[in-house]
Scaffold this motif. Structure first.
Motif, mmCIF file in Angstrom:
data_model
loop_
_atom_site.group_PDB
_atom_site.id
_atom_site.type_symbol
_atom_site.label_atom_id
_atom_site.label_comp_id
_atom_site.label_asym_id
_atom_site.label_seq_id
_atom_site.Cartn_x
_atom_site.Cartn_y
_atom_site.Cartn_z
ATOM 1 N N TYR A 361 -2.430 2.708 1.673
ATOM 2 C CA TYR A 361 -3.739 2.157 1.340
ATOM 3 C C TYR A 361 -3.958 0.757 1.909
ATOM 4 C CZ TYR A 361 -4.012 6.082 -1.888
ATOM 5 O OH TYR A 361 -4.046 7.346 -2.423
ATOM 6 N N ASN A 362 -2.938 0.201 2.579
ATOM 7 C CA ASN A 362 -3.054 -1.111 3.242
ATOM 8 C C ASN A 362 -3.478 -2.233 2.298
ATOM 9 O OD1 ASN A 362 -2.330 -0.197 5.875
ATOM 10 N ND2 ASN A 362 -4.374 0.682 6.088
ATOM 11 N N TRP A 363 -2.989 -2.182 1.078
ATOM 12 C CA TRP A 363 -3.255 -3.274 0.141
ATOM 13 C C TRP A 363 -2.521 -4.529 0.592
ATOM 14 C CZ3 TRP A 363 -3.900 -2.687 -5.772
ATOM 15 C CH2 TRP A 363 -4.863 -1.727 -6.066
ATOM 16 N N LEU A 364 -3.038 -5.683 0.149
ATOM 17 C CA LEU A 364 -2.300 -6.928 0.363
ATOM 18 C C LEU A 364 -0.983 -6.848 -0.396
ATOM 19 C CD1 LEU A 364 -5.162 -9.569 -0.025
ATOM 20 C CD2 LEU A 364 -4.021 -8.879 2.088
ATOM 21 N N PRO A 365 0.107 -7.370 0.168
ATOM 22 C CA PRO A 365 1.417 -7.238 -0.496
ATOM 23 C C PRO A 365 1.432 -7.762 -1.923
ATOM 24 C CG PRO A 365 1.691 -8.031 1.747
ATOM 25 C CD PRO A 365 0.214 -8.023 1.477
ATOM 26 N N GLU A 366 0.806 -8.921 -2.157
ATOM 27 C CA GLU A 366 0.864 -9.491 -3.497
ATOM 28 C C GLU A 366 0.132 -8.628 -4.526
ATOM 29 O OE1 GLU A 366 -2.224 -12.014 -1.192
ATOM 30 O OE2 GLU A 366 -0.422 -10.822 -0.815
ATOM 31 N N ARG A 367 -1.004 -8.041 -4.146
ATOM 32 C CA ARG A 367 -1.744 -7.194 -5.077
ATOM 33 C C ARG A 367 -0.986 -5.898 -5.343
ATOM 34 N NH1 ARG A 367 -7.950 -6.927 -3.312
ATOM 35 N NH2 ARG A 367 -8.105 -6.090 -5.420
ATOM 36 N N ALA A 368 -0.365 -5.348 -4.308
ATOM 37 C CA ALA A 368 0.447 -4.146 -4.498
ATOM 38 C C ALA A 368 1.625 -4.439 -5.421
ATOM 39 C CB ALA A 368 0.944 -3.645 -3.141
ATOM 40 N N ALA A 369 2.230 -5.614 -5.275
ATOM 41 C CA ALA A 369 3.383 -5.975 -6.100
ATOM 42 C C ALA A 369 2.989 -6.094 -7.572
ATOM 43 C CB ALA A 369 3.990 -7.279 -5.607
ATOM 44 N N TYR A 370 1.815 -6.662 -7.850
ATOM 45 C CA TYR A 370 1.404 -6.807 -9.250
ATOM 46 C C TYR A 370 1.117 -5.455 -9.893
ATOM 47 C CZ TYR A 370 1.311 -11.876 -9.048
ATOM 48 O OH TYR A 370 1.683 -13.183 -8.952
ATOM 49 N N LEU A 371 0.564 -4.526 -9.141
ATOM 50 C CA LEU A 371 0.356 -3.191 -9.695
ATOM 51 C C LEU A 371 1.703 -2.492 -9.926
ATOM 52 C CD1 LEU A 371 -1.952 -1.401 -10.628
ATOM 53 C CD2 LEU A 371 -1.914 -0.272 -8.415
ATOM 54 N N ALA A 372 2.655 -2.712 -9.013
ATOM 55 C CA ALA A 372 4.000 -2.175 -9.210
ATOM 56 C C ALA A 372 4.647 -2.798 -10.451
ATOM 57 C CB ALA A 372 4.851 -2.435 -7.969
ATOM 58 N N CYS A 373 4.393 -4.092 -10.669
ATOM 59 C CA CYS A 373 4.888 -4.755 -11.886
ATOM 60 C C CYS A 373 4.340 -4.063 -13.128
ATOM 61 C CB CYS A 373 4.480 -6.229 -11.901
ATOM 62 S SG CYS A 373 5.361 -7.283 -10.749
ATOM 63 N N LEU A 374 3.054 -3.759 -13.097
ATOM 64 C CA LEU A 374 2.424 -3.082 -14.231
ATOM 65 C C LEU A 374 3.072 -1.723 -14.472
ATOM 66 C CD1 LEU A 374 0.181 -3.074 -16.359
ATOM 67 C CD2 LEU A 374 -1.356 -2.100 -14.637
#
Length: 643
Positions: A361-374
């Motif tokens: 989905y080509n998300w920004l790394p930081e936004r992808a990481a926060y969703l992974a955190c969730l």
């Protein structure tokens, strides 16, 4: 409660509060909360406040003497923390009005800039030691007196007022790309790693390595390789990885019969390799993507095959060393039952979310990481691991630990911004590139050798992020100038910069492992160089043939990767000196020669396909010879340990 104890508790709470604010502010910025609220800020405003918070935490937690234990916060550190926080907030609030006054150098610009520089260098010294600070001071001196340097490296000297103003407020200085990446992407991924630990994920991956590898010969060594690779890919620090996993794996390896220096060397090499292995790569991959103006996914894909070859070589050598020494599997009583390990099946979901968002989905790394955190927190709270669920306090502590953990990286990134700013304002960047190209004289091999030496020297004692930023600014441009693929150039300097972690005389990761193993530091360092040999050869190959970086026609990529795997196997046999039996010097040399020939990509030069043919052919002849003549001659002890 004694006054000193109450002061320590208060300062600890203040530092913890600031650390949590730092993480929450980063999360809010990365998730575009200000935009959702209809607020607009310059990125530099946010970065300046993050830097102020990090400096304040540093002065509250790090003593002036790095060897001392902090029992209380001296008044001068409390003043420094308050001053740093005030400067950060002042710069953040006033940035839109002050940024256009840099060249005019009014007191309201250069005085905060000078204070920031002094506080930053002192905090960096406390966090990392003198090495990085001395390098930065050399560049500052060049910025002030560069016109006195003779020859091609002469630069444009700057006044103190202009240099302080420029470095503090310009987006090419302290508030530039390295600090921006640290303040967003790095914080997100360190939080991901800490939440994984808090919810039991780190134990799950260690147990998985134990379950998967413990029943094979030399299982303890293989566990160290797998566990350190998994942990190192998200930890961001080779030394932190050694300390975190080495306290468990090194005693286990020694107990199974490995010499202490080899136990430490394997752990050091496995931990250092985590900085080269996607998805995180010690945060350097994110900076690399910014420098190269390409997606993080592209950088991670390019880095994948060399990193896997690195670990393949280490794994094979670990197995063969175990066979040569007759190392038995881990005792069955120490291997966790599969049923209990499988209760953590949900932990890989966090990585699946991260990888899917980054690559699909080509998300920004930081936004992808926060969703992974969730995803990690949600599944951890609901499902737990081995009957245990994390408490809300443990989740909260992960935020505190993240805040404390990112301070060093923020300081390193800000210090790297000083170097980059001076390179830009003095013209040294162009001059140094020109000088390296001139010294190389158009000879790419000579330039690669010089670049490797410079990379290892600059990398000595420096943390991952600082190493890469320096090398990307100083060395990589010279390689690109003579026609090297830019991705290959940046990965090349990163590899050799990282190898300083295990290369004597200043092999920080190897020395940390030696301390845990109770082994001689230099002996451990040289053993680590032997185990990590691929990192000194593979970069040279992908510079000449980017097919190993998955760049080029599919048939070239498939051919290069296939023969590279065969080559790594053959060289590893020669390095270990064992296959089905111990090998003499002549056979070891033949295996290494066959492996090197196989490693050479067919596109490296005209006719290189024949090196593959000769290398693979010779290798299979050697393997057939050993299989036919050596299987019955294995020592009984080694045979008992093999499985």
């Amino acid at each position: 409660m004694p006054v000193e104890s109450s002061q320590r508790v208060l300062s600890g709470r203040v530092a913890g509060f600031l650390a949590v604010v730092l993480v929450l502010l980063s999360a809010a910025w990365s998730l575009t909360v200000p935009r959702m609220l209809g607020l607009a800020f310059y990125a530099e405003q946010y970065i300046a406040i993050i830097l102020g918070l990090s400096l304040a935490v540093a002065f509250l937690t790090l003593p002036a003497d790095r060897r001392a234990k902090r029992s209380r916060v001296p008044w001068y550190d409390a003043v420094a923390a308050a001053l740093a926080l005030a400067v950060g907030i002042y710069m953040g609030v006033s940035y839109p009005d002050l940024v256009n006054l840099i060249l005019m150098r009014p007191p309201e610009v250069f005085i905060p800039g000078a204070i920031l520089l002094v506080l930053l260098l002192e905090a960096t010294r406390r966090a990392t030691g003198w090495a990085l600070v001395l390098i930065v001071l050399v560049f500052v001196a060049y910025g002030l007196f560069g016109n006195y340097v003779p020859g091609r490296l002469a630069g444009r000297a700057q006044s103190v007022e202009k240099l302080a103003s420029y470095l503090a407020f310009d987006s090419n200085g302290i508030l530039g790309t390295p600090l921006a990446i640290a303040a967003t992407v790095v914080i997100a991924f360190i939080l991901f790693g800490n939440l994984l630990t808090a919810t039991g994920g780190s134990k799950f991956f260690t147990d998985t390595a134990l379950l998967g590898m413990g029943r094979f010969r030399g299982g303890s060594v293989k566990i160290a390789v797998v566990a350190s690779a998994l942990f190192g890919s998200i930890s961001g620090s080779a030394v932190a990885n050694v300390v975190a996993t080495g306290v468990i794996t090194i005693p286990m390896i020694k107990r199974d019969g490995f010499p202490a220096h080899k136990a430490g060397a394997v752990e050091a090499v496995a931990s250092t390799g985590g900085q080269l292995l996607p998805p995180v790569m010690g945060a350097a991959a994110f900076l690399m993507a910014e420098f190269l103006q390409m997606s993080y996914a592209s950088v991670a894909l390019a880095a994948l095959v060399p990193a896997l070859l690195y670990y393949l070589a280490l794994f094979i050598q670990a197995d063969l060393e175990a066979g040569r020494m007759g190392i038995a599997p881990v005792p069955a009583s120490e291997i966790p039952p599969a049923r209990s390990v499988l209760t953590g099946w949900h932990f890989p979901l966090g990585f699946a979310v991260l990888i899917a968002l980054l690559f699909s989905y080509n998300w920004l790394p930081e936004r992808a990481a926060y969703l992974a955190c969730l995803a990690i927190v949600a599944t951890g709270l609901v499902l737990g691991y081995q009957g245990r669920r994390p408490s809300l306090r443990q989740i909260g502590n992960a935020f505190v630990q993240t805040g404390f953990g990112v301070v060093e990286i923020v300081l390193i990134s800000a210090s790297a911004g000083i170097v980059i700013g001076i390179l830009a304002v003095t013209g040294l960047s162009f001059n140094l590139t020109y000088a390296l190209v001139q010294i190389g004289g158009g000879n790419l091999f000579l330039l690669l050798f010089l670049s490797a030496v410079v990379s290892i020297i600059l990398g000595m004692g420096l943390p991952t992020l600082g190493v890469y930023v320096l090398l990307a600014a100083l060395v990589a441009p010279a390689m690109v100038e003579v026609g090297v693929n830019q991705v290959a150039a940046h990965l090349y300097v990163m590899y050799f910069g990282m190898m300083s972690m295990i290369t004597p005389p200043v092999a920080v990761a190897a020395f940390a492992a030696a301390a845990i193993a109770g082994a001689d530091a230099m002996r451990t360092g040289f053993a680590a160089v032997k185990f990590g040999w691929t990192a000194f050869i593979i970069p040279v190959l992908f510079v000449f043939s980017p097919s190993l970086l998955l760049i080029g026609p599919t048939q070239d990529v498939v051919s290069a990767v296939t023969t590279a795997v065969i080559g790594v196997w053959l060289v590893s046999i020669g390095m270990a000196g064992f296959l089905f039996r111990s090998l003499g010097p002549a056979l070891r040399a033949l295996f290494i020669a066959a492996g090197i020939l196989s490693l050479i990509p067919s596109t490296m030069f005209p006719g290189a396909v024949w090196t593959d043919v000769i290398g693979v052919g010779l290798g299979f002849l050697l393997l057939a010879r050993e299989y036919a003549g050596g299987r019955g001659e294995r020592p009984a002890q080694a045979g008992a340990g093999a499985k």
